[in-house]
Design a protein around this motif. Structure first.
Motif, short mmCIF file in Angstrom:
data_model
loop_
_atom_site.label_atom_id
_atom_site.label_comp_id
_atom_site.label_asym_id
_atom_site.label_seq_id
_atom_site.Cartn_x
_atom_site.Cartn_y
_atom_site.Cartn_z
N ILE A 1 0.89 -1.31 0.19
CA ILE A 1 -0.10 0.03 0.14
C ILE A 1 1.06 1.37 0.17
CG2 ILE A 1 -1.62 1.22 1.34
CD1 ILE A 1 -2.92 -1.27 2.43
N ALA A 2 2.04 1.44 1.01
CA ALA A 2 2.69 2.35 0.78
C ALA A 2 3.19 2.57 -0.46
CB ALA A 2 4.01 2.01 2.10
N LYS A 3 3.79 1.59 -1.24
CA LYS A 3 4.58 1.95 -2.55
C LYS A 3 3.60 2.30 -3.32
CE LYS A 3 7.98 -1.71 -1.34
NZ LYS A 3 8.35 -3.13 -1.85
N ALA B 1 2.65 6.06 -2.76
CA ALA B 1 3.79 6.92 -3.35
C ALA B 1 3.87 6.81 -5.05
CB ALA B 1 5.31 6.25 -2.61
N ALA B 2 3.54 5.91 -5.62
CA ALA B 2 3.48 5.87 -7.05
C ALA B 2 2.38 6.56 -7.46
CB ALA B 2 3.31 4.37 -7.42
N ASP B 3 1.52 7.07 -6.85
CA ASP B 3 0.20 8.17 -7.14
C ASP B 3 0.51 9.51 -6.68
OD1 ASP B 3 -2.28 8.00 -8.56
OD2 ASP B 3 -3.13 8.04 -6.81
N GLY B 4 1.93 9.64 -6.17
CA GLY B 4 2.07 11.16 -5.80
C GLY B 4 2.15 11.40 -4.26
N TRP B 5 1.52 10.45 -3.50
CA TRP B 5 1.65 10.82 -2.01
C TRP B 5 3.13 10.62 -1.36
CZ3 TRP B 5 -2.75 12.25 0.50
CH2 TRP B 5 -4.19 11.92 -0.05
N ALA B 6 3.22 11.72 -0.40
CA ALA B 6 4.26 11.45 0.62
C ALA B 6 4.08 10.45 1.47
CB ALA B 6 4.76 13.00 0.95
N LEU C 1 -5.24 8.33 5.43
CA LEU C 1 -4.98 7.58 6.62
C LEU C 1 -5.25 5.98 6.10
CD1 LEU C 1 -4.25 6.86 9.48
CD2 LEU C 1 -6.50 7.47 10.16
N VAL C 2 -4.46 5.12 6.33
CA VAL C 2 -4.63 3.63 5.79
C VAL C 2 -4.50 2.99 7.31
CG1 VAL C 2 -4.19 1.75 4.52
CG2 VAL C 2 -4.19 4.01 3.62
N ASN C 3 -5.70 2.46 7.96
CA ASN C 3 -5.34 1.87 9.10
C ASN C 3 -5.27 0.40 8.90
OD1 ASN C 3 -5.71 3.69 11.28
ND2 ASN C 3 -7.68 4.34 10.26
N ASN C 4 -4.02 -0.27 8.78
CA ASN C 4 -3.59 -1.29 8.31
C ASN C 4 -3.03 -2.27 9.39
OD1 ASN C 4 -2.80 -3.67 6.12
ND2 ASN C 4 -0.65 -2.93 7.04
N ALA C 5 -2.65 -1.90 10.28
CA ALA C 5 -1.77 -2.47 11.59
C ALA C 5 -2.69 -3.55 12.02
CB ALA C 5 -1.16 -1.56 12.47
N GLU D 1 -0.18 -6.86 -3.78
CA GLU D 1 -0.43 -5.45 -4.60
C GLU D 1 -1.83 -5.59 -5.09
OE1 GLU D 1 3.56 -6.64 -4.15
OE2 GLU D 1 1.82 -7.81 -4.58
N GLU D 2 -2.72 -6.49 -5.26
CA GLU D 2 -3.98 -6.32 -5.45
C GLU D 2 -4.88 -5.56 -4.51
OE1 GLU D 2 -4.68 -10.36 -8.66
OE2 GLU D 2 -4.37 -10.74 -6.34
N VAL D 3 -4.46 -5.97 -3.32
CA VAL D 3 -5.15 -5.14 -2.27
C VAL D 3 -4.78 -3.78 -2.44
CG1 VAL D 3 -5.37 -4.76 0.28
CG2 VAL D 3 -5.23 -7.20 -0.81
N ALA D 4 -3.69 -3.50 -2.40
CA ALA D 4 -2.88 -2.07 -2.57
C ALA D 4 -3.42 -1.11 -3.68
CB ALA D 4 -1.47 -2.08 -2.90
N ALA D 5 -3.78 -2.02 -4.90
CA ALA D 5 -4.66 -1.30 -5.97
C ALA D 5 -6.15 -0.67 -5.56
CB ALA D 5 -4.52 -2.35 -7.13
N ALA D 6 -6.68 -1.49 -4.66
CA ALA D 6 -7.89 -1.10 -4.34
C ALA D 6 -7.91 0.21 -3.55
CB ALA D 6 -8.58 -2.05 -3.51
N VAL D 7 -6.87 0.12 -2.64
CA VAL D 7 -6.64 1.40 -1.63
C VAL D 7 -6.00 2.56 -2.33
CG1 VAL D 7 -5.22 2.11 0.14
CG2 VAL D 7 -5.97 -0.05 0.28
N ARG D 8 -5.24 2.31 -3.32
CA ARG D 8 -4.64 3.37 -4.29
C ARG D 8 -5.95 4.17 -5.01
NH1 ARG D 8 -0.18 3.25 -8.77
NH2 ARG D 8 -0.41 5.15 -9.59
N PHE D 9 -6.97 3.42 -5.38
CA PHE D 9 -8.14 3.92 -6.18
C PHE D 9 -8.96 4.85 -4.90
CE2 PHE D 9 -12.87 3.52 -6.47
CZ PHE D 9 -13.01 4.48 -7.51
#
Length: 246
Positions: A23-25, A28-33, A89-93, A216-224
């Motif tokens: 998710i972090a990656k 970041a690829a979508d321009g977030w710090a 904010l991504v609550n993943n822990a 990565e498939e989960v991260a794609a959903a978060v990115r959207f």
């Protein structure tokens, strides 16, 4: 509909490996710090930061135990490190301590609820002020397909994840007029360290897609859901589960 402010920062909890790392990656690829939060795996968090920076992104590893209850201190630490407010904010822990209810101890219950649910509430509550002020915010809670369906041996985990989904809907309704969206992503059986020791072959037989998902498939959903394109999506849960919830 508003666009993401230039100084916006994303915080991903539990981001040193697995789904959090992906998710972090992706953000970041979508321009977030991105603030890469970790509790104990400093080397893992630093590796995530290095991977992001190698691709031209901006990230900092942030050491904090989200279970200690001091959400304001963590948000301030992130803002000082990256120079802007946490607007995603991504609550993943999360942790799992599985056992049938008859054998589940009070400690097993408290640790799972105290890691998977309570910190998500505190961080969401304390980040909303900056989001409302900016008229822009994205809260994404990593739930689980286990939340709405039975999975023997995980009453504590299921309760925490179902709680995240209920919390998501309620807070989404409270802040929808302020340019802030609150959503959940519910992964199914994803290939991570947490699932590595399970009986993969047998579990996959019960998944319509007949395979594990990837971080990565989960991260794609978060990115959207964190993007400007998802400004009209709020209060929902996006299942990334190969059809398990169908």
């Amino acid at each position: 509909m508003s666009a993401r402010p230039e100084n916006a920062v994303a915080l991903v909890t539990g981001a040193s490996k697995g789904i959090g790392s992906a998710i972090a990656k992706a953000l970041a690829a979508d321009g977030w710090a991105v603030a890469v939060n970790y509790r104990s795996d400093e080397a893992g968090a630093n590796a995530v930061v290095e991977a992001i920076e190698a691709e031209g992104g901006t990230a900092k590893s942030i050491h904090a135990d989200v279970t200690n209850g001091d959400a304001k201190a963590l948000l301030k630490q992130v803002e000082e490190a990256l120079g802007g407010p946490v607007l995603a904010l991504v609550n993943n822990a999360g942790v799992a301590r599985d056992n049938i209810a008859l054998q589940l101890t009070d400690e097993d219950w408290d640790v799972v609820i105290g890691t998977n649910l309570s910190p998500a509430f505190r961080l969401t509550r304390d980040s909303l002020r900056s989001m409302i002020k900016a008229r822009y915010g994205r809260v994404i809670n990593i739930a689980s397909v286990v939340g709405p369906r039975a999975n023997a041996g995980q009453s504590n985990y299921a309760a925490a994840k179902a709680g995240l989904i209920g919390m998501t809907k309620t807070i989404a309704a409270e802040v929808a007029r302020r340019g802030v969206t609150v959503n959940a992503v519910a992964p199914g059986f994803i290939a991570t360290d947490m699932t590595a020791e399970l009986a993969t072959d047998e579990i996959v037989k019960a998944i319509p897609a007949r395979r594990q998902g990837t971080p990565e498939e989960v991260a794609a959903a978060v990115r959207f859901l964190a993007s400007d394109d998802a400004g009209y999506v709020t209060g929902t849960t996006l299942y990334v589960d190969g059809g398990m919830s169908a």
